[in-house]
Design a protein around this motif. Sequence first.
Motif, PDB file in Angstrom:
ATOM      1  N   VAL A  66       0.839  -1.204   0.000  1.00  0.00           N
ATOM      2  CA  VAL A  66       0.000   0.000   0.000  1.00  0.00           C
ATOM      3  C   VAL A  66       0.871   1.250   0.000  1.00  0.00           C
ATOM      4  O   VAL A  66       0.621   2.194  -0.756  1.00  0.00           O
ATOM      5  CB  VAL A  66      -0.977   0.006   1.194  1.00  0.00           C
ATOM      6  N   ALA A  67       1.924   1.265   0.823  1.00  0.00           N
ATOM      7  CA  ALA A  67       2.821   2.424   0.868  1.00  0.00           C
ATOM      8  C   ALA A  67       3.438   2.674  -0.504  1.00  0.00           C
ATOM      9  O   ALA A  67       3.499   3.823  -0.969  1.00  0.00           O
ATOM     10  CB  ALA A  67       3.910   2.210   1.918  1.00  0.00           C
ATOM     11  N   GLY A  68       3.870   1.626  -1.169  1.00  0.00           N
ATOM     12  CA  GLY A  68       4.455   1.771  -2.507  1.00  0.00           C
ATOM     13  C   GLY A  68       3.455   2.329  -3.503  1.00  0.00           C
ATOM     14  O   GLY A  68       3.797   3.185  -4.333  1.00  0.00           O
ATOM     15  N   ARG A  69       2.220   1.870  -3.435  1.00  0.00           N
ATOM     16  CA  ARG A  69       1.187   2.373  -4.356  1.00  0.00           C
ATOM     17  C   ARG A  69       0.857   3.835  -4.084  1.00  0.00           C
ATOM     18  O   ARG A  69       0.655   4.621  -5.008  1.00  0.00           O
ATOM     19  CB  ARG A  69      -0.069   1.524  -4.244  1.00  0.00           C
ATOM     20  N   LEU A  70       0.792   4.197  -2.808  1.00  0.00           N
ATOM     21  CA  LEU A  70       0.525   5.596  -2.471  1.00  0.00           C
ATOM     22  C   LEU A  70       1.641   6.485  -2.985  1.00  0.00           C
ATOM     23  O   LEU A  70       1.394   7.555  -3.560  1.00  0.00           O
ATOM     24  CB  LEU A  70       0.379   5.760  -0.956  1.00  0.00           C
ATOM     25  N   LEU A  71       2.882   6.066  -2.778  1.00  0.00           N
ATOM     26  CA  LEU A  71       4.017   6.856  -3.237  1.00  0.00           C
ATOM     27  C   LEU A  71       4.054   6.926  -4.761  1.00  0.00           C
ATOM     28  O   LEU A  71       4.374   7.980  -5.324  1.00  0.00           O
ATOM     29  CB  LEU A  71       5.324   6.286  -2.682  1.00  0.00           C
ATOM     30  N   HIS A  72       3.727   5.837  -5.413  1.00  0.00           N
ATOM     31  CA  HIS A  72       3.675   5.840  -6.887  1.00  0.00           C
ATOM     32  C   HIS A  72       2.691   6.895  -7.375  1.00  0.00           C
ATOM     33  O   HIS A  72       2.969   7.637  -8.315  1.00  0.00           O
ATOM     34  CB  HIS A  72       3.290   4.451  -7.406  1.00  0.00           C
TER      35      HIS A  72
END
Length: 194
Positions: free
Chosen positions: A137-143
């Motif tokens: 989820v953190a990676g998707r938010l940052l993306h």
Amino acid sequence: MPKIVDREERRREVVEAVFRVVARGGIQQATLQNVAAEAGLAVGSVRHYFESHPELLTAAAREMVHRVEARVRAQRERLGPDDDPHDVAEEIAGQFLPLDAARADETAVWLEFAVAARTDPALGPIAVELHDGLRTVAGRLLHRLGVDDPVATEHLAAVLDGLALNAALHPDRLRPDAVRAVLRRHLAQLPGGR
């Protein structure tokens, strides 16, 4: 005529009892006897729905994963593609933080299960799932914010873990408004931040 009991509903009631017991007194208090008493059932009834204590704890941990996933999914559906990406990131990341009573209980339960997973092989896979899920989820938010960096992903996950841990351990010192402010500041410091 015998009373017809919905098996899945009764299992949910028992899992809710596990949550209450663990949130109140820790995982060591989640004995079959204590959970049965909390659910208003006999121990034999709990065993009818869960064959063993590890199965009961695993079901409760799995329910915690489902709850967080459902909240994140609902938040994503509520927020549209034209919403400010920082607002979206803040709202979705907030689903992992103890910002209300329900999430505070979930965070307490998460902490108890995470610690227990160190020595309980039955809980290990769920702890890994929680760990990996937060980072996904953190990676998707940052993306969505234009940041594709594994270190930034780990940093955001560590911020969320740290906020959750400290807010759970010191709720009078780290209140929800302060948790939100720290999260907001962290997101604002990212490239393209506000």
